[in-house]
Design a protein around this motif. Sequence first.
Motif, PDB file in Angstrom:
ATOM      1  N   GLN A   1       0.809  -1.215   0.000  1.00 60.45           N
ATOM      2  CA  GLN A   1       0.000   0.000   0.000  1.00 60.45           C
ATOM      3  C   GLN A   1       0.839   1.261   0.000  1.00 60.45           C
ATOM      4  O   GLN A   1       0.413   2.289  -0.492  1.00 60.45           O
TER       5      GLN A   1
ATOM      6  N   PHE B   1       1.175   2.711  -3.436  1.00 57.06           N
ATOM      7  CA  PHE B   1       0.016   2.385  -4.270  1.00 57.06           C
ATOM      8  C   PHE B   1      -0.538   3.629  -4.937  1.00 57.06           C
ATOM      9  O   PHE B   1      -0.859   4.606  -4.262  1.00 57.06           O
TER      10      PHE B   1
ATOM     11  N   ALA C   1      -3.200   5.560  -5.819  1.00 57.03           N
ATOM     12  CA  ALA C   1      -4.648   5.715  -5.683  1.00 57.03           C
ATOM     13  C   ALA C   1      -4.889   7.077  -5.082  1.00 57.03           C
ATOM     14  O   ALA C   1      -4.135   7.519  -4.219  1.00 57.03           O
TER      15      ALA C   1
ATOM     16  N   SER D   1     -13.961   3.435  -1.545  1.00 54.22           N
ATOM     17  CA  SER D   1     -13.994   1.971  -1.537  1.00 54.22           C
ATOM     18  C   SER D   1     -14.577   1.449  -0.228  1.00 54.22           C
ATOM     19  O   SER D   1     -14.976   0.289  -0.147  1.00 54.22           O
TER      20      SER D   1
ATOM     21  N   LEU E   1     -18.121   0.002  -0.649  1.00 51.15           N
ATOM     22  CA  LEU E   1     -18.380  -1.157  -1.513  1.00 51.15           C
ATOM     23  C   LEU E   1     -19.143  -2.268  -0.806  1.00 51.15           C
ATOM     24  O   LEU E   1     -20.036  -2.876  -1.381  1.00 51.15           O
ATOM     25  N   GLY E   2     -18.766  -2.532   0.451  1.00 50.69           N
ATOM     26  CA  GLY E   2     -19.442  -3.607   1.172  1.00 50.69           C
ATOM     27  C   GLY E   2     -20.922  -3.318   1.339  1.00 50.69           C
ATOM     28  O   GLY E   2     -21.730  -4.220   1.474  1.00 50.69           O
TER      29      GLY E   2
ATOM     30  N   PRO F   1     -22.534  -2.143  -9.602  1.00 47.63           N
ATOM     31  CA  PRO F   1     -21.126  -2.105  -9.964  1.00 47.63           C
ATOM     32  C   PRO F   1     -20.483  -0.738  -9.755  1.00 47.63           C
ATOM     33  O   PRO F   1     -19.287  -0.634  -9.622  1.00 47.63           O
ATOM     34  N   PHE F   2     -21.279   0.321  -9.724  1.00 45.43           N
ATOM     35  CA  PHE F   2     -20.674   1.647  -9.624  1.00 45.43           C
ATOM     36  C   PHE F   2     -21.178   2.387  -8.384  1.00 45.43           C
ATOM     37  O   PHE F   2     -22.177   2.010  -7.795  1.00 45.43           O
ATOM     38  N   TYR F   3     -20.458   3.443  -8.006  1.00 43.42           N
ATOM     39  CA  TYR F   3     -20.859   4.208  -6.831  1.00 43.42           C
ATOM     40  C   TYR F   3     -22.053   5.088  -7.153  1.00 43.42           C
ATOM     41  O   TYR F   3     -22.162   5.642  -8.239  1.00 43.42           O
TER      42      TYR F   3
ATOM     43  N   ARG G   1     -12.235   5.887   5.308  1.00 44.97           N
ATOM     44  CA  ARG G   1     -12.760   4.745   4.556  1.00 44.97           C
ATOM     45  C   ARG G   1     -13.542   3.813   5.482  1.00 44.97           C
ATOM     46  O   ARG G   1     -14.643   3.362   5.139  1.00 44.97           O
TER      47      ARG G   1
ATOM     48  N   ILE H   1     -14.585  -3.865 -16.537  1.00 44.46           N
ATOM     49  CA  ILE H   1     -15.247  -2.584 -16.313  1.00 44.46           C
ATOM     50  C   ILE H   1     -16.375  -2.741 -15.287  1.00 44.46           C
ATOM     51  O   ILE H   1     -16.542  -1.930 -14.388  1.00 44.46           O
ATOM     52  N   PHE H   2     -17.112  -3.830 -15.411  1.00 41.54           N
ATOM     53  CA  PHE H   2     -18.244  -4.059 -14.515  1.00 41.54           C
ATOM     54  C   PHE H   2     -17.783  -4.194 -13.063  1.00 41.54           C
ATOM     55  O   PHE H   2     -18.413  -3.698 -12.146  1.00 41.54           O
TER      56      PHE H   2
ATOM     57  N   ASN I   1     -14.624  -1.272  -9.574  1.00 38.81           N
ATOM     58  CA  ASN I   1     -14.512  -0.782  -8.193  1.00 38.81           C
ATOM     59  C   ASN I   1     -14.126  -1.892  -7.237  1.00 38.81           C
ATOM     60  O   ASN I   1     -13.350  -1.697  -6.306  1.00 38.81           O
ATOM     61  N   LYS I   2     -14.695  -3.054  -7.468  1.00 33.91           N
ATOM     62  CA  LYS I   2     -14.392  -4.173  -6.562  1.00 33.91           C
ATOM     63  C   LYS I   2     -12.958  -4.642  -6.780  1.00 33.91           C
ATOM     64  O   LYS I   2     -12.261  -5.000  -5.827  1.00 33.91           O
TER      65      LYS I   2
ATOM     66  N   PHE J   1     -10.550  -2.745  -7.650  1.00 33.23           N
ATOM     67  CA  PHE J   1      -9.726  -1.763  -6.931  1.00 33.23           C
ATOM     68  C   PHE J   1      -9.658  -2.114  -5.454  1.00 33.23           C
ATOM     69  O   PHE J   1      -8.584  -2.138  -4.850  1.00 33.23           O
TER      70      PHE J   1
ATOM     71  N   THR K   1      -7.567  -5.062  -4.717  1.00 32.45           N
ATOM     72  CA  THR K   1      -6.159  -4.804  -4.987  1.00 32.45           C
ATOM     73  C   THR K   1      -5.541  -3.941  -3.899  1.00 32.45           C
ATOM     74  O   THR K   1      -4.446  -4.206  -3.426  1.00 32.45           O
ATOM     75  N   PHE K   2      -6.271  -2.920  -3.489  1.00 33.18           N
ATOM     76  CA  PHE K   2      -5.710  -1.970  -2.526  1.00 33.18           C
ATOM     77  C   PHE K   2      -5.623  -2.585  -1.131  1.00 33.18           C
ATOM     78  O   PHE K   2      -4.621  -2.416  -0.435  1.00 33.18           O
TER      79      PHE K   2
ATOM     80  N   MET L   1     -17.120  -8.333   1.498  1.00 35.41           N
ATOM     81  CA  MET L   1     -16.922  -8.698   0.092  1.00 35.41           C
ATOM     82  C   MET L   1     -16.311 -10.082  -0.018  1.00 35.41           C
ATOM     83  O   MET L   1     -15.481 -10.465   0.796  1.00 35.41           O
TER      84      MET L   1
END
Lengths: 240, 273
Positions: A81, A84, A86, A94, A97-98, A104-106, A146, B151-152, B155-156, B158, B161-162, B172
């Motif tokens: 990290q 990294f 970002a 991120s 996300l959970g 798939p997107f924010y 985060r 693409i789909f 975000n996940k 990322f 990976t991070f 997740m």
Amino acid sequence: MGAILVCESVSVKYDTGFAVENVSFGIEAGDYLCIVGENGSGKTTLLKTIAGLICPAAGRVVLNGVRQNEVGYLPQQTPAQKDFPASVMEVVLSGRLGRGGRLPFYTKRDKALADGEISRLDIEGIKFDSYRSLSGGQQQRVLLARALCATDKLLLLDEPTSGLDPLIASELYRILENLNERGLTIIMVSHDVESAVRYGSKVLHMQTSKLFFGSQKDYAASDAGRRMLGNTAGGGAAYV
Amino acid sequence: MFELFRELFSYSFVNRALLVGILVALCAALLGVSLVLKRYSMIGDGLSHVGFGTLAVAMSLNLAPLQVSIPIVLLAAFLLLRISESSRIKGDAAIALISSSSLAVGVVVIAMTVGMNADVCNYMFGSILAMKRSDVYLSVSVAAIVLVLFIFFYNKIFAVTFDENFAKAGGMKTGVYNMLIAFLTALIIVVGMRIMGAMLISSLIIFPALTAMRVFNSFKRVAVCAALLSVFCFFIGIVFSFALDTPAGASVVLVNLAAFGIFFAIGRIRKLA
């Protein structure tokens, strides 16, 4: 307020033997629990078990009124990290996300929440900076933002102040105190016993098994607590 | 110059190589950003060697190369990921073992099959002539699937990976996404292997990401830059390969190396300034 988290005789086994053995305790919503102990005493392993990263060999962790995806977690940084590429915003987002389900997107709401946490932690100025260019204290704030994106109930922190200079560390403690006063339950693993006792409301002293669990006042008076705190006081006195 | 391009595009094998190659370069670069940052570059390398082995076996048995390679390399991806995640076995050593064994199998099979020796160099280092018309459909659809999935799940990917631990603690299924990345990588390697060569395909994964990281600071910018750069370098490399009659894969790698050098210098200068 009832128990938000109960550990029932939790044991975790690694190849070399027990890392955590038969640990039971429970905390209530609004508590600020510090897990202390020497290196290799199973603190981090226990926290990872609570976070759902490790399956206990025996016993179980019960969450009450908090779903697994509503737990905010601030892990120790990995070497990968540190370099990294970002942006701060990418990292903070991120955390959502959970909670996002299958999208798939924010969403706009995710972005608004992330912005809210960013301003709460006072890192607006570095919102578009790269994570790898930040100082250690700034990086911890970003990771905290985060984690807060993921939870408003239970926050797990693993050595959040390690590697920070004392001033930055005490700022971070103040932020945590503030969050706790607003009702967030905090569980923090720390090697910094003095701060743990100063800020925490409860203390769990680990030595593979449970050495002490109770309020921070009782801990300061207990044998285990006196030894840990006495050691640091004695060490300090030697320099005088 | 203009003449060269007109001549280039007049050959249908060049068009096929460019079409498949550009898609492969794009996908490989995107996946590479995640693989490099996760310290999984070795998996790409291991997979390409396994791919070489299966390709050689398929050719010697007169079977369709892609259809045979894809399932086996997918299986290898599953195994390699397991190995590198397991703390008990030393991951990099195990991957090296699998790589060299697959390579050995491939070389022996090729040596035993009469009339194939001339092609070994092509398998190893890539050939602009590799893409047959029937391969194009499969390759393009595989590449399209990889691109859409990337693409789909951007975000996940990322998040995994991070900080895999954070993502997992947030509920997740990180194992699924790790596997997805490994599988997509396996697909791209098999498809790109014959143009780029088994020894060189992994550079298509590693180079663009590393290059983009010299200059760009956000994950999205690194990903976009890596993808564009990869396509650009691939195109220039194929032009060189065609004009100078050099192996396609090696030419692309050299162009990538040059790009890396340039970006490295820009990054350094920026830091000083």
